[in-house]
Scaffold this motif. Structure first.
Motif, short mmCIF file in Angstrom:
data_model
loop_
_atom_site.label_atom_id
_atom_site.label_comp_id
_atom_site.label_asym_id
_atom_site.label_seq_id
_atom_site.Cartn_x
_atom_site.Cartn_y
_atom_site.Cartn_z
N THR A 249 5.70 -5.47 -5.81
CA THR A 249 5.43 -4.54 -4.71
C THR A 249 6.27 -3.27 -4.80
OG1 THR A 249 7.00 -5.73 -3.31
CG2 THR A 249 4.67 -6.32 -3.10
N SER A 250 7.34 -3.31 -5.58
CA SER A 250 8.17 -2.10 -5.70
C SER A 250 7.41 -0.96 -6.37
CB SER A 250 9.46 -2.40 -6.47
OG SER A 250 9.17 -2.67 -7.83
N LEU B 277 5.88 -6.07 1.64
CA LEU B 277 5.37 -4.71 1.83
C LEU B 277 5.76 -4.17 3.20
CD1 LEU B 277 1.75 -4.80 0.34
CD2 LEU B 277 3.69 -3.45 -0.48
N ILE C 122 7.23 -0.27 8.01
CA ILE C 122 6.09 0.03 8.89
C ILE C 122 6.52 -0.17 10.34
CG2 ILE C 122 3.71 -0.58 9.47
CD1 ILE C 122 3.54 -1.66 6.51
N ASN D 134 -3.93 2.58 1.78
CA ASN D 134 -3.34 2.42 0.46
C ASN D 134 -4.23 1.48 -0.34
OD1 ASN D 134 -0.52 3.78 0.82
ND2 ASN D 134 -0.93 2.63 2.68
N LYS E 227 3.55 2.28 -3.80
CA LYS E 227 4.13 3.30 -2.93
C LYS E 227 3.08 3.75 -1.92
CE LYS E 227 7.92 3.25 -5.31
NZ LYS E 227 8.93 2.35 -4.84
N PRO E 228 3.44 3.74 -0.63
CA PRO E 228 2.46 4.16 0.38
C PRO E 228 2.14 5.65 0.27
CG PRO E 228 4.62 3.83 1.37
CD PRO E 228 4.73 3.39 -0.06
N THR E 229 0.88 5.97 0.46
CA THR E 229 0.44 7.36 0.38
C THR E 229 -0.12 7.85 1.71
OG1 THR E 229 -1.72 6.65 -0.40
CG2 THR E 229 -0.08 7.20 -2.09
N GLU F 31 9.55 -3.41 2.96
CA GLU F 31 9.87 -2.34 1.99
C GLU F 31 9.39 -0.99 2.48
OE1 GLU F 31 8.17 -3.47 -1.78
OE2 GLU F 31 9.67 -5.04 -2.12
N TRP F 32 8.21 -0.94 3.10
CA TRP F 32 7.65 0.31 3.55
C TRP F 32 8.18 0.73 4.92
CZ3 TRP F 32 1.72 0.14 2.19
CH2 TRP F 32 1.57 0.06 0.79
N ALA G 35 -0.75 0.24 8.56
CA ALA G 35 -0.88 0.38 7.10
C ALA G 35 -2.02 -0.53 6.67
CB ALA G 35 0.40 0.00 6.39
#
Length: 193
Positions: A25-26, A84, A90, A35, A29-31, A87-88, A65
């Motif tokens: 998951t690293s 996720l 949210i 995603n 990357k969220p855009t 890490e992100w 997300a």
């Protein structure tokens, strides 16, 4: 002694392989709100979901997300979704009003993760009902339509709880359940075929 070195070398090799297994998951990357790492959402649906999630955040503060991946690489969907989500980051710090919808296309698995702040609003029962509700759309291969419907249902629940309306609301409502989440985030899994 040489046999011991071979066994140790094989053990190190197998351990490194075990740590490499699973979805990295690293590298994801969220855009934005959408995603689509599996490349299954059509451009029109992606734009609609993106706009809708933006409206939800502007009106309520809740961050959504929407994520697709090809496969989980034999990793439990719960682990990938939780990783996720964390890490992100949210959901805004302090309110923790985040929601992640994850679809693993080839594995036919999905999961919803909800932050602390949304747990009273979107329960396990609610998340399960939404995922079951989008199953027929997923079976048709309409991933964009299914994810838009899910986002709208979750957005409507959040907006109603805060006394807001969101542009692009769905016509039908989901029913609220009694069960709550556990911990900082909770999730629900419904398999689709």
């Amino acid at each position: 002694m040489q046999r011991l070195r071979r066994v140790a070398g094989l053990a190190i090799f197998l351990c490194s392989f075990a740590f490499a297994a699973g979805l990295d998951t690293s590298k994801l990357k969220p855009t934005g709100y959408v995603n689509d790492f599996a490349h299954v959402i059509d451009a029109g649906s992606a734009a609609q979901i993106e706009a809708y999630c933006g409206n939800v955040e502007r009106a309520t503060g809740a961050q959504f997300a929407i994520v697709t991946v090809d496969t989980l690489d034999d990793e439990p969907v719960e682990d990938v979704a939780v990783r996720l989500f964390k890490e992100w980051g949210i959901g805004k710090k302090g309110t923790d009003e985040g929601l992640l919808v994850l679809l693993a296309i080839k594995d036919h698995k999905n999961r919803v993760e909800v932050g602390y702040g949304l747990e009273p609003i979107i329960t396990d029962a609610d998340a399960g009902a939404v995922l079951r509700g989008i199953r027929p759309i997923l079976r048709q291969g309409n991933y964009g339509g299914a994810l838009l419907a899910a986002a709208q249902q979750f957005g409507q629940q959040v907006a109603q709880s805060k006394g807001f309306t969101i542009e692009g609301q769905p016509l039908q409502q989901t029913r609220s359940g009694d069960s709550g989440g556990v911990g900082g985030i909770f999730g629900i899994i419904i398999f689709f075929v």
